[in-house]
Write an enzyme that holds these catalytic residues in place. Structure first.
Site, PDB file in Angstrom:
ATOM      1  N   SER A 161       0.847  -1.188   0.000  1.00  0.00           N
ATOM      2  CA  SER A 161       0.000   0.000   0.000  1.00  0.00           C
ATOM      3  C   SER A 161       0.884   1.239   0.000  1.00  0.00           C
ATOM      4  CB  SER A 161      -0.890   0.005   1.250  1.00  0.00           C
ATOM      5  OG  SER A 161      -1.539   1.242   1.418  1.00  0.00           O
ATOM      6  N   TYR A 174      -1.545  -1.115  10.320  1.00  0.00           N
ATOM      7  CA  TYR A 174      -1.570  -1.338   8.871  1.00  0.00           C
ATOM      8  C   TYR A 174      -0.254  -0.890   8.229  1.00  0.00           C
ATOM      9  CZ  TYR A 174      -3.703  -1.309   4.161  1.00  0.00           C
ATOM     10  OH  TYR A 174      -4.026  -1.546   2.846  1.00  0.00           O
TER      11      TYR A 174
END
Length: 276
Positions: A161, A174
């Site tokens: 990401s 995350y």
């Protein structure tokens, strides 16, 4: 511009987290390109109460399998939890038993759970880091065990990401996992290069998905804060987020012979987000 077509005729690909969203699009993309496709997901099971949204349902999993098969691809659906090594070993083994080999692994399965770092629970940390960092490691480990024993090499691609590359609030779990993926693939790239296996990761910006729909509906204040601190998710006027196929094309390039000597990279597919 015209569409890009790759030829994966006869290749065997395993896509984790494939019941919906980006994983589903990746699976369909490989099916259209002639691959034999194994899709993996949780088959309706829950990861943890720390995940604030519903995961893919059993019906979605079955529907994706039907859609892959409708494109003419040989396909198999393999339920399993990527955070459990016994499940991963079984899934990889079933792919090899069914198709005779595994050429391409796409580590797409992952979850998210948001909180300020000083409010984040251990359960929120564990659920995300297990799925987003441990899961790709376990899948890569067992795929690599097969790939290094045969002639022909292989491809391992993990979805990271842009959160791995910049600071974004309320995502310390995350971001830690997705940044860890970059270190993970660089080490695997060095270890597996002698066997003709390339290992890379893709770092997408915001992608249209059921998770994005949930996040927008329930976290408008959060997105406003992210926009204030980080700016728009792309630099293209009128483009708020990417579509899954934008990432699928990058996945297929890295999996193709065109990228045979590309390994150990973290490729942003981010609409210019990280160049600001």
């Amino acid at each position: 511009m015209g569409s890009v077509n790759y030829d994966f005729d006869g290749d065997v690909v395993l896509v984790t987290g494939a019941a919906r969203g980006l994983g589903r699009d990746i699976a369909l993309g490989f099916a259209r390109s002639g691959a034999k496709v194994a899709i993996n997901d949780l088959d309706g099971a829950d990861v943890s109460d720390a995940i604030p949204y519903e995961l893919a349902s059993r019906d979605e999993f079955r529907a994706t399998l039907a859609d892959v098969e409708a494109l003419g691809a040989e396909a198999i659906a393999l339920p399993g939890d990527v955070t459990v090594e016994a499940d991963v070993e079984r899934v990889v083994g079933e792919v090899i038993d069914r198709f005779g080999r595994l050429d391409i692994l796409i580590n797409n399965a992952g979850v998210a759970s948001f909180a300020k770092s000083w409010e984040m629970t251990e359960a929120q940390w564990d659920a995300v880091v297990d799925a987003d960092l441990k899961g790709p490691f376990l899948c890569s480990k067992h795929a690599a065990r097969h790939m290094i024993t045969r002639d022909g090499g292989g491809r391992i691609i993990t979805i990271s990401s842009t959160s791995a590359l910049v600071g974004i609030p309320d995502q310390v779990n995350y971001q830690s996992a997705k940044h860890g993926v970059i270190g993970q693939i660089r080490t695997l790239a060095l270890e597996l290069a002698p066997y003709g296996v390339t290992v890379n990761t893709i770092c997408p910006t915001v992608v249209s998905s059921p998770l994005l729909d949930f996040a927008v509906e329930t976290g408008k204040a959060y997105f406003q804060e992210v926009a204030r601190l980080c700016g728009a998710s792309t630099v293209f006027p009128g483009l708020d987020n990417l579509e899954p196929e934008d990432v699928t094309h990058a996945v297929q390039w890295l999996a193709s012979d065109a990228a045979r000597y590309v390994t150990g990279i973290a490729l942003p597919v981010d609409g210019g987000f990280t160049c600001k």
